[in-house]
Motif scaffolding. Structure first.
Motif, short mmCIF file in Angstrom:
data_model
loop_
_atom_site.label_atom_id
_atom_site.label_comp_id
_atom_site.label_asym_id
_atom_site.label_seq_id
_atom_site.Cartn_x
_atom_site.Cartn_y
_atom_site.Cartn_z
N ASP A 105 30.25 -36.46 29.45
CA ASP A 105 31.21 -36.30 28.35
C ASP A 105 30.52 -35.85 27.07
O ASP A 105 31.03 -34.99 26.35
N VAL A 106 29.35 -36.43 26.81
CA VAL A 106 28.59 -36.03 25.62
C VAL A 106 28.18 -34.56 25.73
O VAL A 106 28.29 -33.79 24.77
N ALA A 107 27.70 -34.18 26.91
CA ALA A 107 27.25 -32.79 27.11
C ALA A 107 28.40 -31.81 26.92
O ALA A 107 28.24 -30.76 26.27
N GLN A 108 29.57 -32.12 27.45
CA GLN A 108 30.72 -31.22 27.31
C GLN A 108 31.13 -31.08 25.86
O GLN A 108 31.43 -29.98 25.39
N ALA A 109 31.14 -32.21 25.13
CA ALA A 109 31.52 -32.15 23.71
C ALA A 109 30.48 -31.41 22.89
O ALA A 109 30.81 -30.60 22.02
N LEU A 110 29.19 -31.66 23.18
CA LEU A 110 28.12 -31.00 22.44
C LEU A 110 28.11 -29.50 22.73
O LEU A 110 27.83 -28.68 21.84
N SER A 111 28.43 -29.13 23.97
CA SER A 111 28.50 -27.72 24.32
C SER A 111 29.57 -27.00 23.49
O SER A 111 29.36 -25.89 22.99
N ARG A 112 30.73 -27.67 23.34
CA ARG A 112 31.80 -27.08 22.51
C ARG A 112 31.39 -27.04 21.04
O ARG A 112 31.64 -26.07 20.34
N GLN A 113 30.75 -28.10 20.57
CA GLN A 113 30.39 -28.17 19.17
C GLN A 113 29.39 -27.09 18.78
O GLN A 113 29.50 -26.45 17.73
N THR A 150 21.42 -21.20 16.06
CA THR A 150 20.91 -20.91 14.72
C THR A 150 21.66 -19.76 14.08
O THR A 150 21.57 -19.54 12.88
N LEU A 151 22.44 -18.99 14.89
CA LEU A 151 23.16 -17.84 14.35
C LEU A 151 24.64 -18.12 14.17
O LEU A 151 25.37 -17.28 13.68
N THR A 152 25.11 -19.31 14.61
CA THR A 152 26.53 -19.61 14.52
C THR A 152 26.83 -20.37 13.25
O THR A 152 25.96 -20.99 12.63
N SER A 153 28.09 -20.36 12.86
CA SER A 153 28.50 -21.10 11.68
C SER A 153 28.53 -22.58 12.00
O SER A 153 28.58 -22.99 13.14
N ALA A 154 28.50 -23.40 10.93
CA ALA A 154 28.51 -24.84 11.12
C ALA A 154 29.78 -25.27 11.83
O ALA A 154 30.86 -24.78 11.54
N PRO A 155 29.69 -26.19 12.77
CA PRO A 155 30.88 -26.62 13.51
C PRO A 155 31.85 -27.34 12.59
O PRO A 155 31.45 -28.03 11.66
N SER A 156 33.14 -27.17 12.87
CA SER A 156 34.16 -27.77 12.02
C SER A 156 34.31 -29.25 12.30
O SER A 156 34.78 -30.00 11.45
N MET A 157 33.95 -29.71 13.52
CA MET A 157 34.07 -31.12 13.87
C MET A 157 32.72 -31.66 14.33
O MET A 157 31.96 -30.96 14.98
N ARG A 158 32.46 -32.91 13.98
CA ARG A 158 31.24 -33.56 14.42
C ARG A 158 31.39 -34.01 15.88
O ARG A 158 32.51 -34.09 16.39
#
Length: 572
Positions: free
Chosen positions: A63-71, A11-19
């Motif tokens: 794979d989903v978890a790793q990508a979501l963690s980065r996002q 909630t404190l981070t900026s919006a992710p640049s990639m979906r």
């Protein structure tokens, strides 16, 4: 849990640049076309994109978890990182935690660290903050890990009689088992157990009932270990779910049964051979993973020494005779035979196999499944297929004297016969054939060669550690014949990539006994296995042990692994 993990509140981070979908495509985990399919399915099904992708089997949950963690810039916590005892948090109701997939991980001066299925849900995090009065540090976790942690907590406080499901008559019991096996929690648990096969690269899944519950064990690279224990009251339901998937009779718990499960897990077609046997605590279930990719190996990729492979290919090219592959269960004998058959031109030859069971279907090859219950044994099938005008016959296993006699007659009448035999050494196969009633003069006339093999674990290339063995080790093990004094070899260490084992994957070690004139004379003279082995080595055969030492010198495996795998080198 590792206290050094940086916790970031989404909630404190900026919006992710990639979906999320774009991240998966960029990582090569998903194609653009599949992403479009998933987005279309999401519009119809609803829910989060990651969940839709997993349900469609397009990408794995990991794979989903790793990508979501980065996002989201939040850590991903795996189930083994959860504390064994969850902290008690005032204001966090169990119902709320279960409804929103929340597991409290750590409570300290900085606030409350929680594992969440959906850490991007700002409303849930805000509700947590208001209910507990604490700063919330969210982490990402898989739904299966969260559910397991929460169910463990429930089991710790709930006391249910283990015999509850056994009430009523037999018909009621079967119907109740079906109901239990069809419940969503049981289905999710079984799916999670099977789904872990792809992450662990397991070859077998064992469900073993004991007093304290159903032990779930996985065999990875030939080594078995316990992963989790399902509570006793769920054991029957889990086993029943597996039996339903394998189309077995769940009412029959007194006799062994065999079946098959074909499913799609995390984007991968999975074929499981299911076996059940009754034990004193219930039914033991083993699921053998039939990985179709393993039969796509060529002989060149299976760890053969150059000279051994040349001799083996020479034996395959012969128009008639018997070529045997020996070794214990799980040593890759069938895979080697399949790789050998794939090397033969099926268009130019009539190839028939007799197997129990047919593990993989091979293109252009006639495969026969043995059914002993109706009298279709190896021997009976062999007698019939000789009238089918085959060029090459593959027998899954020589189990009795009748099968061995027919195989010998087939070889003598112009057929190339491939088969397996359970002996520890190549030379031991000759002794085993004589024990099965085959005359020595028939063995010398029909058997072209015997390949004995084992599978050794490959060292993980990311964490293997070089070290210089002592001179005494070089002398006692014979390794000094393959490396110079002071030269390093490698040993296992363990890292995240290999799950702390120090090994990743397996390769073969082989010895190939070619029946030449010297060996024929020794067989006719009644030589035992040790003398035959010595004569084969003198003629240029590389022994299993020496082939393993060569792989140690090349850095492929460790000395401990070779000693472990080749310690049974005796057929006395």
């Amino acid at each position: 849990m590792n206290s050094t993990i940086a916790i970031v509140d989404p909630t404190l981070t900026s919006a992710p640049s990639m979906r999320l979908g774009e991240l998966l495509v960029a990582a090569g985990k998903l194609s653009g076309r599949d992403l479009e399919r998933a987005l279309a399915a999401q519009e119809e099904m609803g829910g989060l994109l990651g969940s839709v992708l997993s349900r469609l089997g397009l990408v794995s949950e990991v794979d989903v978890a790793q990508a979501l963690s980065r996002q989201l810039s939040v850590p991903w916590l795996q189930g083994e990182q959860f504390p064994s005892v969850l902290p008690e948090v005032a204001g966090l109701l169990p119902e709320f935690a279960r409804a929103h997939g929340i597991v409290p991980i750590r409570l300290d001066d900085t606030g409350l660290t929680v594992a969440m299925v959906a850490p991007q849900n700002a409303y849930v995090i805000k509700a947590l903050r208001l209910a507990t009065g604490l700063a919330i540090h969210p982490c990402l976790a898989l739904a299966a890990d969260v559910e397991k942690a929460l169910s463990t907590e429930v089991e710790a406080v709930e006391e249910e009689p283990d015999h509850e499901i056994f009430e009523g008559d037999g018909g009621d019991f079967v119907e109740h088992l079906k109901d239990l096996a069809s419940e969503a929690p049981v289905i999710r648990l079984v799916n999670a157990i099977i789904g872990r096969v792809t992450d662990l690269r397991a070859s077998d899944v064992h469900l073993e009932p004991f007093d304290d519950g159903l032990h779930v064990r996985y065999r990875v690279d030939g080594v078995i270990s316990t992963a989790e224990i399902v509570p006793p009251r769920h054991s029957a339901a889990v086993n029943s779910r597996v039996k339903l998937m394998a189309h077995l009779d769940i009412a029959e718990r007194r006799l062994p049964q065999d079946g098959r499960i074909k499913t799609r897990v995390k984007g991968r077609e999975l074929d499981l051979r299911v076996s059940t046997v009754p034990t004193v605590h219930g039914e033991s279930v083993v699921m053998r993973v039939l990985d179709r990719s393993s039969v796509l190996f060529s002989l060149e990729d299976m760890g053969f020494a150059r000279t051994t492979l040349q001799r083996f290919n020479g034996l395959l090219a012969r128009p008639h005779g018997i070529l045997l592959v020996t070794g214990p269960t799980g040593s890759g004998k069938t895979t080697t035979l399949y790789a050998a058959l794939s090397k033969i031109d099926a268009d130019a030859h009539k190839i028939i196999t007799v197997e129990e069971p047919v593990e993989y279907q091979l293109e252009g090859i006639n495969q026969i499944q043995v059914h002993a219950q109706i009298g279709l044994t190896f021997a009976r099938a062999l007698r019939s297929i000789l009238r089918q005008d085959p060029d090459i016959i593959m027998i899954g296993e020589m189990r009795d004297g009748e099968t061995a006699q027919i195989a010998v007659q087939s070889a003598l009448t112009g057929h190339l016969v491939l088969s397996t035999l359970h002996t520890n050494t190549a030379a031991g196969a000759v002794v085993r054939l004589t024990d099965m009633g085959v005359e020595r003069y028939l063995i010398t006339s029909s058997v072209n060669g015997v390949l004995s093999q084992r599978l050794v674990r490959r060292l993980c290339k990311l964490c293997r550690e070089p070290h210089v063995p002592e001179a005494s080790v070089l002398e006692t093990t014979g390794l000094g014949r393959f490396i110079a004094p002071g030269a390093p070899i490698y040993r296992a260490v363990g890292c995240e990539h290999c799950r702390g084992t120090g090994y990743s994957g397996r390769t073969g070690v082989h010895e190939l006994l070619v029946v030449d004139d010297v060996l024929r004379r020794a067989i006719l003279d009644g030589a035992d296995a040790s003398l035959l082995h010595a004569k084969a080595v003198a003629a240029g055969m590389i022994s299993l042990y020496d082939d393993g030492l060569r792989k140690v010198a090349e850095g492929q495996t460790s000395l401990d692994e070779v000693l472990r795998v080749t310690e049974d080198q005796s057929d006395a």
